[in-house]
Design an enzyme around this catalytic site. Structure first.
Site, PDB file in Angstrom:
ATOM      1  N   LYS A 178     111.438  60.392  31.959  1.00 13.13           N
ATOM      2  CA  LYS A 178     110.594  61.149  31.036  1.00 13.13           C
ATOM      3  C   LYS A 178     109.347  61.636  31.761  1.00 13.13           C
ATOM      4  O   LYS A 178     108.580  60.828  32.291  1.00 13.13           O
ATOM      5  CB  LYS A 178     110.164  60.255  29.868  1.00 13.13           C
ATOM      6  CG  LYS A 178     109.406  61.029  28.806  1.00 13.13           C
ATOM      7  CD  LYS A 178     108.772  60.112  27.760  1.00 13.13           C
ATOM      8  CE  LYS A 178     107.355  59.764  28.095  1.00 13.13           C
ATOM      9  NZ  LYS A 178     106.440  60.890  28.224  1.00 13.13           N
ATOM     10  N   GLU A 253     102.204  51.887  38.629  1.00 14.19           N
ATOM     11  CA  GLU A 253     101.235  52.582  39.494  1.00 14.19           C
ATOM     12  C   GLU A 253     100.173  53.158  38.567  1.00 14.19           C
ATOM     13  O   GLU A 253     100.442  54.104  37.820  1.00 14.19           O
ATOM     14  CB  GLU A 253     101.920  53.719  40.268  1.00 14.19           C
ATOM     15  CG  GLU A 253     103.082  53.272  41.130  1.00 14.19           C
ATOM     16  CD  GLU A 253     102.676  52.329  42.247  1.00 14.19           C
ATOM     17  OE1 GLU A 253     101.512  52.366  42.675  1.00 14.19           O
ATOM     18  OE2 GLU A 253     103.531  51.533  42.680  1.00 14.19           O
ATOM     19  N   CYS A 287      95.191  60.389  41.468  1.00 16.56           N
ATOM     20  CA  CYS A 287      94.809  58.974  41.385  1.00 16.56           C
ATOM     21  C   CYS A 287      94.119  58.527  42.666  1.00 16.56           C
ATOM     22  O   CYS A 287      93.385  57.554  42.673  1.00 16.56           O
ATOM     23  CB  CYS A 287      96.043  58.130  41.123  1.00 16.56           C
ATOM     24  SG  CYS A 287      97.337  58.426  42.326  1.00 16.56           S
ATOM     25  N   GLU A 389      87.426  54.776  35.049  1.00 17.50           N
ATOM     26  CA  GLU A 389      88.067  55.949  35.661  1.00 17.50           C
ATOM     27  C   GLU A 389      87.735  57.206  34.855  1.00 17.50           C
ATOM     28  O   GLU A 389      87.852  57.219  33.631  1.00 17.50           O
ATOM     29  CB  GLU A 389      89.585  55.749  35.695  1.00 17.50           C
ATOM     30  CG  GLU A 389      90.292  56.863  36.449  1.00 17.50           C
ATOM     31  CD  GLU A 389      91.817  56.735  36.426  1.00 17.50           C
ATOM     32  OE1 GLU A 389      92.373  56.439  35.349  1.00 17.50           O
ATOM     33  OE2 GLU A 389      92.436  56.943  37.485  1.00 17.50           O
TER      34      GLU A 389
HETATM   35  P1  NAD Z   1      99.261  58.053  30.485  1.00 19.85           P
HETATM   36  O1  NAD Z   1      99.310  56.602  30.724  1.00 19.85           O
HETATM   37  O2  NAD Z   1      98.608  58.538  29.260  1.00 19.85           O
HETATM   38  O3  NAD Z   1     100.743  58.666  30.482  1.00 19.85           O
HETATM   39  C1  NAD Z   1     101.617  58.536  31.585  1.00 19.85           C
HETATM   40  C2  NAD Z   1     103.037  58.614  31.102  1.00 19.85           C
HETATM   41  O4  NAD Z   1     103.306  57.461  30.325  1.00 19.85           O
HETATM   42  C3  NAD Z   1     103.337  59.790  30.193  1.00 19.85           C
HETATM   43  O5  NAD Z   1     104.654  60.226  30.434  1.00 19.85           O
HETATM   44  C4  NAD Z   1     103.210  59.196  28.805  1.00 19.85           C
HETATM   45  O6  NAD Z   1     103.958  59.871  27.831  1.00 19.85           O
HETATM   46  C5  NAD Z   1     103.763  57.810  29.039  1.00 19.85           C
HETATM   47  N1  NAD Z   1     103.257  56.776  28.140  1.00 19.85           N
HETATM   48  C6  NAD Z   1     102.040  56.687  27.563  1.00 19.85           C
HETATM   49  N2  NAD Z   1     101.972  55.566  26.802  1.00 19.85           N
HETATM   50  C7  NAD Z   1     103.162  54.943  26.929  1.00 19.85           C
HETATM   51  C8  NAD Z   1     103.716  53.754  26.380  1.00 19.85           C
HETATM   52  N3  NAD Z   1     103.019  52.990  25.549  1.00 19.85           N
HETATM   53  N4  NAD Z   1     104.980  53.420  26.720  1.00 19.85           N
HETATM   54  C9  NAD Z   1     105.701  54.181  27.564  1.00 19.85           C
HETATM   55  N5  NAD Z   1     105.240  55.337  28.088  1.00 19.85           N
HETATM   56  C10 NAD Z   1     103.983  55.706  27.787  1.00 19.85           C
HETATM   57  O7  NAD Z   1      98.602  58.671  31.797  1.00 19.85           O
HETATM   58  P2  NAD Z   1      98.268  60.202  32.077  1.00 19.85           P
HETATM   59  O8  NAD Z   1      97.022  60.525  31.325  1.00 19.85           O
HETATM   60  O9  NAD Z   1      99.487  61.029  31.924  1.00 19.85           O
HETATM   61  O10 NAD Z   1      97.967  60.175  33.654  1.00 19.85           O
HETATM   62  C11 NAD Z   1      96.735  59.896  34.195  1.00 19.85           C
HETATM   63  C12 NAD Z   1      96.660  58.460  34.661  1.00 19.85           C
HETATM   64  O11 NAD Z   1      97.686  58.216  35.613  1.00 19.85           O
HETATM   65  C13 NAD Z   1      95.369  58.154  35.380  1.00 19.85           C
HETATM   66  O12 NAD Z   1      94.910  56.890  34.969  1.00 19.85           O
HETATM   67  C14 NAD Z   1      95.761  58.119  36.846  1.00 19.85           C
HETATM   68  O13 NAD Z   1      94.947  57.335  37.671  1.00 19.85           O
HETATM   69  C15 NAD Z   1      97.142  57.555  36.739  1.00 19.85           C
HETATM   70  N6  NAD Z   1      97.929  57.872  37.924  1.00 19.85           N
HETATM   71  C16 NAD Z   1      98.228  56.856  38.793  1.00 19.85           C
HETATM   72  C17 NAD Z   1      98.940  57.135  39.954  1.00 19.85           C
HETATM   73  C18 NAD Z   1      99.289  56.036  40.933  1.00 19.85           C
HETATM   74  O14 NAD Z   1     100.160  56.260  41.752  1.00 19.85           O
HETATM   75  N7  NAD Z   1      98.652  54.878  40.890  1.00 19.85           N
HETATM   76  C19 NAD Z   1      99.364  58.437  40.218  1.00 19.85           C
HETATM   77  C20 NAD Z   1      99.038  59.444  39.303  1.00 19.85           C
HETATM   78  C21 NAD Z   1      98.325  59.152  38.154  1.00 19.85           C
END
Ligand code: NAD
Length: 485
Positions: A178, A253, A287, A389
Site C-alpha cells: 500500500k 523505519e 527522513c 520532527e
Molecule cells: P504516516 O505514518 O502518516 O503514513 C505512512 C504510511 O502508513 C501511509 O501509507 C499511511 O497510510 C500508513 N499508515 C498510517 N497509519 C497507519 C496505521 N495505523 N496502520 C497501518 N498503516 C498506517 O507517515 P507519512 O506522513 O506518510 O510520512 C512521513 C513520515 O515518514 C515522517 O515521520 C518521516 O520521517 C517518515 N519516514 C521515515 C523514513 C525512514 O526510512 N526512516 C523514510 C521516509 C519517511
C-alpha cells in the site's frame, strides 16, 4: 502507458488485474502545487485487503518455487519498464507530491528501477551458512515467509515503495503493498507496468487506501506473515502495538531529527553547500534531512552568514519549472503542520533568521502549499522545536564549544536516524561517528547511498534495518538443519 486523464479514479491491482471498487469510500488526490483535485483514491476495506491476500497466497506456491534467476529476470523486467516510462512516472510523482520535476527525474524514478535491479542481483547472490563439526554438518535454509505486507509514506513515493517490494519479491515472498494515500499514483502506474510485461499475476498486489482502514487491515491480517513499514513514529508505535499479540515479524523505519555536527576544521565551502542540500532537498521532506545544525563556537557567525546567503538563493516555485529548487509541501495538512511548528519556535523564543512564512508562487501555483526555507536560532536542545520532527524546510542552529558538547547535543534527541559530521580530522571523525546514537552517520557528505549498507534508525527512529542482506534476511526465515554422520 495509458496516461491518466484527470480527474481519474485509480484502481487496486489484485491478481494482475485492475480492481475497481465502486462502493469504496474515496479520498481526493490533490496536486499540492496547484491545489487542483487530479483524481480520487478508493479506500480498500478489510474485504478488499483479504482478496489481495488470497491472490498473493495463491501466487506464493509458484513464485517461491522459481529459481532465483527467474525471479531476478522478472524484477529486471520491471526495472526496464520503469526506465522506459521515466518521464510519465516522474510527472505523476511531481503532480502528487509537489516536488520539483527535475528531482523526480533525477532521483525518485531512477532509484525505483535501481531498487529492482539491485535486488534482482541480490536474489541470485544470496547465500546461507553451513557449519561443520566432527560428526555433524549444519546448514541453514533461508526460506521466504509467505505473503508479506509493505506500507510506505508520501515523501519518496515510488522510491520507498519499491525499496520494500523488491527485496520481498527477490527473497521469494508474494506481496500486498500500500502506498501513501497522499501520493498513490505511481504505485498504481507500477500495476499498469506489471500488466504490460505480463508479470506473474498475484505476486505483487497493490492496494490503495488510508492508514486506519486499509493499513491496519494489512497489518492485522492473519495470513500476512510480516510487515515492512516506513512512516511516522506515531503510526509505527500503533503498528507495533497491533502486532504484539500475534508476534508477527516487523521492520519499522520511522521519523528523525537529524543533527549536522559542524567542526571549525571542516572544509568550509563544501560543508556549506552540502548542509544547505541536506537541510532543504525535497523541501526538507526526507527522513534523512538534517534539521538541527550544531556549529562549533569559533565559526558560528561565519557559518550563519554563509549559510543564509546560500539559502536566499534557493528558488521556490512551480515544480514543473526547471529553475525551481524547492517545490510545494505535500499537502495542506502538512503545510499547516509546518506553519504551526514555526509559530511554536517563535513562542519558544527562537529568532527567525530567514523564512518563517508561506511563499506565494505565480500563475497556476498561486494557491499552492509552498513554504519558504526557514532558519531559526536561539533555541536550546530541550525545546519542542529541537525535539519534535517537523519534516519540512525548517532548521535550527545551535552552538557548541567542544567535541564533548557536540556529541551531547547531537544525542539529546528521542530520535536516532542519521547524522552528518563535518571535520578534516580523521581521528575526530571516527570518535564522533562512533559516539553518535544513530543508525547512519555521514562524514563530510550527505545522502551518499550504497544500497548494500544497512539502513535504519535507533531510538524512536525505528526497529530493524533495510538494505542489502539486511532486507533479504528480514524477508526470509532461517531454518537450521543439523545432520549427524
Ligand atoms: P504516516 O505514518 O502518516 O503514513 C505512512 C504510511 O502508513 C501511509 O501509507 C499511511 O497510510 C500508513 N499508515 C498510517 N497509519 C497507519 C496505521 N495505523 N496502520 C497501518 N498503516 C498506517 O507517515 P507519512 O506522513 O506518510 O510520512 C512521513 C513520515 O515518514 C515522517 O515521520 C518521516 O520521517 C517518515 N519516514 C521515515 C523514513 C525512514 O526510512 N526512516 C523514510 C521516509 C519517511
Amino acid at each position: 502507458m495509458s496516461t491518466l486523464q484527470s480527474p481519474y479514479r485509480i484502481s487496486h491491482w489484485i491478481g494482475g488485474l485492475p480492481v475497481e471498487d465502486k462502493n469504496a469510500v474515496v479520498i481526493p488526490n490533490i496536486n499540492p502545487a496547484t491545489t487542483v483535485v487530479v483524481g480520487e483514491i478508493p479506500v480498500a476495506s478489510a474485504a478488499v485487503v483479504d482478496e489481495a491476500v488470497q491472490a498473493a497466497k495463491n501466487a506464493f506456491v509458484s513464485w517461491s518455487a522459481l529459481p532465483a534467476e527467474t525471479r531476478a529476470y522478472w524484477l529486471n523486467r520491471l526495472a526496464d519498464a520503469i526506465d522506459a516510462e521515466m518521464e510519465s512516472l516522474a510527472l505523476a510523482e511531481t503532480t502528487d507530491s509537489g516536488k520539483p520535476l527535475w528531482l523526480s527525474k533525477k532521483v525518485d524514478i531512477p532509484r525505483a528501477s535501481s531498487n529492482f535491479r539491485f535486488f534482482a542481483a541480490a536474489a541470485t547472490q544470496f547465500a546461507s551458512e553451513s557449519h561443520s563439526g566432527p560428526n555433524t554438518i549444519d546448514y541453514t535454509l533461508r526460506q521466504p515467509l509467505g505473503v508479506v505486507g509493505c506500507i510506505s509514506p508520501w515523501n519518496l513515493p515510488l522510491y520507498l515503495f519499491t525499496w520494500k517490494i523488491a527485496p520481498a519479491l527477490a527473497a521469494g515472498n508474494t506481496v500486498v503493498a500500500k502506498p501513501s494515500e497522499v501520493t498513490p499514483t505511481t504505485a498504481y502506474l507500477l500495476g499498469e507496468l506489471m500488466k504490460r510485461i505480463g508479470f506473474p499475476p498475484g505476486v505483487l498486489n497493490i492496494i490503495q487506501g488510508d492508514g486506519p482502514t486499509t493499513g491496519e487491515s494489512i497489518v492485522t491480517h492473519p495470513e500476512i506473515k510480516a510487515i515492512s513499514f516506513t512512516g511516522s513514529t506515531r503510526a509505527g508505535q500503533r503498528i507495533a502495538s497491533l502486532l504484539a499479540p500475534g508476534l508477527k515479524k516487523y521492520s519499522l523505519e520511522l521519523g528523525g531529527k537529524n543533527a549536522a555536527v559542524i567542526f571549525a576544521d571542516a572544509e568550509f565551502d563544501a560543508m556549506i553547500t552540502e548542509t544547505v542540500r541536506s537541510s532543504f532537498t525535497n523541501q526538507g521532506e526526507i527522513c534523512l534531512c538534517t534539521s538541527r545544525l550544531l556549529i562549533e563556537d569559533s565559526i558560528y557567525d561565519r557559518f550563519r552568514d554563509a549559510f543564509l546567503e546560500k539559502v536566499k538563493q534557493l528558488t521556490i516555485g512551480d515544480p514543473l519549472d526547471e529553475k525551481s529548487k524547492q517545490g510545494a509541501l505535500v499537502s495542506q495538512t502538512h503545510f499547516e503542520k509546518v506553519s504551526q511548528c514555526v509559530e511554536l519556535a517563535v513562542e519558544e523564543g527562537g529568532r527567525m533568521l530567514i523564512g518563517g512564512e508561506r511563499f506565494t508562487a505565480t500563475g497556476n501555483c498561486s494557491g499552492g502549499f509552498f513554504y519558504k526555507p526557514t532558519v531559526i536560532e536561539g533555541l536550546g536542545p530541550d525545546t519542542r522545536t529541537n525535539q519534535e520532527e517537523i519534516f519540512g524546510p525548517v532548521v535550527t542552529l545551535q552552538r557548541f564549544k567542544d567535541e564533548k558538547e557536540a556529541i551531547e547535543l547531537a544525542n539529546a534527541s528521542g530520535y536516532g536516524l542519521a547524522a552528518t559530521v563535518w571535520t578534516s580530522e580523521l581521528k575526530k571523525a571516527h570518535r564522533v561517528a562512533t559516539a553518535l546514537q544513530t543508525g547512519i552517520v555521514w562524514v563530510n557528505s550527505w545522502l551518499y547511498r550504497d544500497l548494500r549498507t544497512p539502513f535504519g534508525g535507533v531510538k524512536n527512529s525505528g526497529i530493524g534495518r533495510e538494505g542489502g542482506w539486511e532486507a533479504m534476511r528480514f524477508f526470509t526465515e532461517p531454518k537450521n538443519i543439523s545432520i549427524r554422520f
